[in-house]
Design an enzyme around this catalytic site. Structure first.
Site, mmCIF file in Angstrom:
data_model
loop_
_atom_site.group_PDB
_atom_site.id
_atom_site.type_symbol
_atom_site.label_atom_id
_atom_site.label_comp_id
_atom_site.label_asym_id
_atom_site.label_seq_id
_atom_site.Cartn_x
_atom_site.Cartn_y
_atom_site.Cartn_z
ATOM 1 N N ARG A 87 0.773 -0.980 0.150
ATOM 2 C CA ARG A 87 0.111 0.091 -0.599
ATOM 3 C C ARG A 87 0.432 1.029 -0.080
ATOM 4 N NH1 ARG A 87 -2.289 2.868 4.716
ATOM 5 N NH2 ARG A 87 -4.446 4.369 3.874
ATOM 6 N N HIS A 137 -2.974 11.036 0.431
ATOM 7 C CA HIS A 137 -2.155 10.724 1.982
ATOM 8 C C HIS A 137 -1.385 12.098 2.643
ATOM 9 C CE1 HIS A 137 -0.792 7.691 4.898
ATOM 10 N NE2 HIS A 137 0.017 8.771 5.895
ATOM 11 N N GLU A 184 -7.396 8.629 6.011
ATOM 12 C CA GLU A 184 -7.280 9.844 7.258
ATOM 13 C C GLU A 184 -7.696 10.729 6.981
ATOM 14 O OE1 GLU A 184 -3.757 8.755 9.244
ATOM 15 O OE2 GLU A 184 -4.083 6.578 9.542
ATOM 16 N N ASN A 205 -7.658 2.092 10.194
ATOM 17 C CA ASN A 205 -5.862 2.697 10.651
ATOM 18 C C ASN A 205 -6.303 2.805 12.198
ATOM 19 O OD1 ASN A 205 -5.478 2.275 8.175
ATOM 20 N ND2 ASN A 205 -4.435 4.775 8.339
ATOM 21 N N TYR A 225 -4.445 1.739 16.155
ATOM 22 C CA TYR A 225 -2.928 2.225 16.519
ATOM 23 C C TYR A 225 -3.099 1.717 18.442
ATOM 24 C CZ TYR A 225 -1.002 3.742 12.787
ATOM 25 O OH TYR A 225 -0.255 3.627 11.192
ATOM 26 N N GLU A 230 -3.338 0.135 7.855
ATOM 27 C CA GLU A 230 -2.225 0.339 8.702
ATOM 28 C C GLU A 230 -2.881 -0.583 10.228
ATOM 29 O OE1 GLU A 230 -1.630 4.775 8.751
ATOM 30 O OE2 GLU A 230 -1.945 4.595 7.352
#
Ligand code: IFM
Length: 466
Positions: free
Chosen positions: A86, A130, A175, A304, A306, A370
């Site tokens: 990606r 991005h 995002e 994504n 985290y 991600e």
């Protein structure tokens, strides 16, 4: 450390055949070549060259030189056995001013990149945006300006026309929360504005760009090519069972998640978000028909993830914020281990998030686009980079991915962030997310232990659980 050491004989969590194993990067974070072959400046060039905006005054001018070394990096991907890669396309390489004339050299570069991936049997997964908006568009109002959405659709059409026959999965935006709220609200990211009303306006224009971009892509892509968007979704949890914590979670969830998910997947902005932010803006930037454009069907949602977010209500704060309408929401530090970013390590947040998406927005295939962690990695005297915390982080999150698939969630693949250590935005080069270590002085790449581990996982199509 050799691959062998990871092949333990405990129980194995096997993934479905065809599960996509990938790694992700983004143009400005790795490419360098800031002025090569006609590339124009982006908002991140301007921002990173502005004193005080990025730790150490770091910029993406050189980054990890992927613009020139992409063949070496693709050879590394092949060595790892990745089934997909990606990456994002730098808009100012394609249209240096963000509109009009196409820079042939820029398009040629991404064609070479895609062809090299295909030559190695690696599926290209292309993100159009991005965060590197051409500076000329920012000068004309950036994402605060409605016309930027139309310009994005034009850019999508240019790239889609050239690479549509070779790229099976397209992502419009990565995002948009960060672009809108860090870029125009808190000012931590380019272009560095601190205006809550403008940040909401920017969020809408980003969503509009996505919708127009989906339509533009559909008109040029071959049948079968898939179109998606990637969101950094927040697993928000109340810090206590109190009603105030529940209220904080509802409000934050509104401007973190539902402000994107609902118009994309439910046909309109959530009523409570419009109400909660009503003192900041009247939302007149939303025009008749916009929500239909934004709700253009997509094939897949990129997620994504985290860290989890724990919240409660507290003393109202003043000053720039990435969370409009949430001045009295406080972030509670969850006890336990954290990454070098200070982000709590807790894979249960991913579980909660995936389940919630499955229940509240059913029927849409998901992909983890991600997931990963920064640690202070160093090359040891013997040449190895030992990163057991990253291996543990990836293993625990992959176990959740596995559990979610078993629970019936349509989760198609997993991309580790990131392939390479790189420019971590406002943190410059101080945070290392790669599974491949990069010596920024020499550009030498060294596979970290986590890369060896990931290769073994990919090869086994599963995690061996000791
Ligand atoms: O480096 C970023 C990436 O560009 C977007 N998602 C989060 C990563 C880690 O902060």
């Amino acid at each position: 450390m050799s691959t062998q050491e990871y092949s333990v004989n405990g129980s194995r969590l096997s993934f479905p055949a065809g599960f996509v194993w990938g790694a992700a990067t983004a143009a400005y974070q790795i490419e360098g070549g800031a002025t090569a072959d006609g590339r124009g400046p982006s908002i991140w060039d301007t921002f990173s060259h502005t004193p005080g905006k990025v730790v150490g005054g770091d910029t993406g001018d050189v980054a990890v030189d992927h613009y020139r070394q992409f063949r070496t990096d693709i050879a590394l991907m092949a060595e790892l056995g990745l089934s997909a890669y990606r990456f994002s396309v730098s808009w100012p390489r394609i249209q240096p001013g963000g509109r009009g004339p196409v820079n042939a050299a820029g398009l040629d570069y991404y064609e070479r990149l895609v062809d090299e991936l295909l030559r190695h049997g690696i599926m290209p997964v292309l993100t159009l945006y991005h965060w590197d908006l051409p500076q000329e568009l920012e000068d004309a109002g950036g994402w605060g300006e409605r016309d930027t959405a139309a310009r994005f659709a034009e850019f999508a059409s240019v790239v889609g026309t050239r690479l549509g026959d070779r790229v099976p999965l397209w992502t419009t935006l990565n995002e948009p929360w960060c672009s809108a709220f860090l870029g125009y609200g808190s000012g931590e990211h380019a272009p560095g504005h601190t205006d809550p009303a403008l940040s909401l306006r920017a969020a809408h224009h980003l969503l509009l760009a996505h919708g127009l971009g989906v339509a533009a892509l559909r008109s040029v892509l071959p049948a079968g090519a898939e179109v998606s968007i990637t969101l950094n979704l927040h697993a928000i949890m109340p810090a206590s069972p109190s009603p105030s914590a529940a209220e904080a979670a509802r409000r934050l969830d509104g401007v973190a998640n539902r402000i994107f998910l609902d118009p994309l997947l439910r046909g309109g902005y959530p009523f409570d978000v419009v109400r909660d932010t009503g003192s900041l803006t009247d939302w007149s930037f939303v025009r008749a028909g916009d929500e239909a454009v934004i709700g253009e069907p997509i094939d897949l949602l990129g997620v994504n993830y985290y860290a989890p977010t724990l919240v409660d209500l507290g003393e109202p704060r003043s000053g720039p914020t990435a969370w409009p309408g949430c001045d009295d929401v406080v972030f509670v530090r969850q006890p336990g281990p954290a990454t070098a970013m200070g982000w709590t390590i807790d894979a249960r947040g991913l579980r909660t998030l995936l389940l919630r998406l499955h229940e509240d927005y059913p029927g849409l295939p998901l992909m983890i686009t991600e997931n990963g962690a920064a640690f202070d990695d160093r090359v040891q005297a013997d040449g190895a980079v030992r990163d057991p915390e990253r291996i543990a982080y990836l293993r625990d999150h992959l176990a959740v991915v596995h559990e979610s698939i078993e629970a019936g969630i349509d989760l198609r693949g997993y991309f580790v962030w990131s392939l390479l250590d790189n420019f971590e935005w406002a943190f410059g080069y101080t945070k290392r997310f790669g599974i491949v270590h990069v010596d920024y002085a020499t550009q030498r790449r060294v596979l970290k232990d986590s890369a060896h581990w990931y290769r073994a996982v990919i090869r086994a199509n599963g995690i061996d659980w000791a």
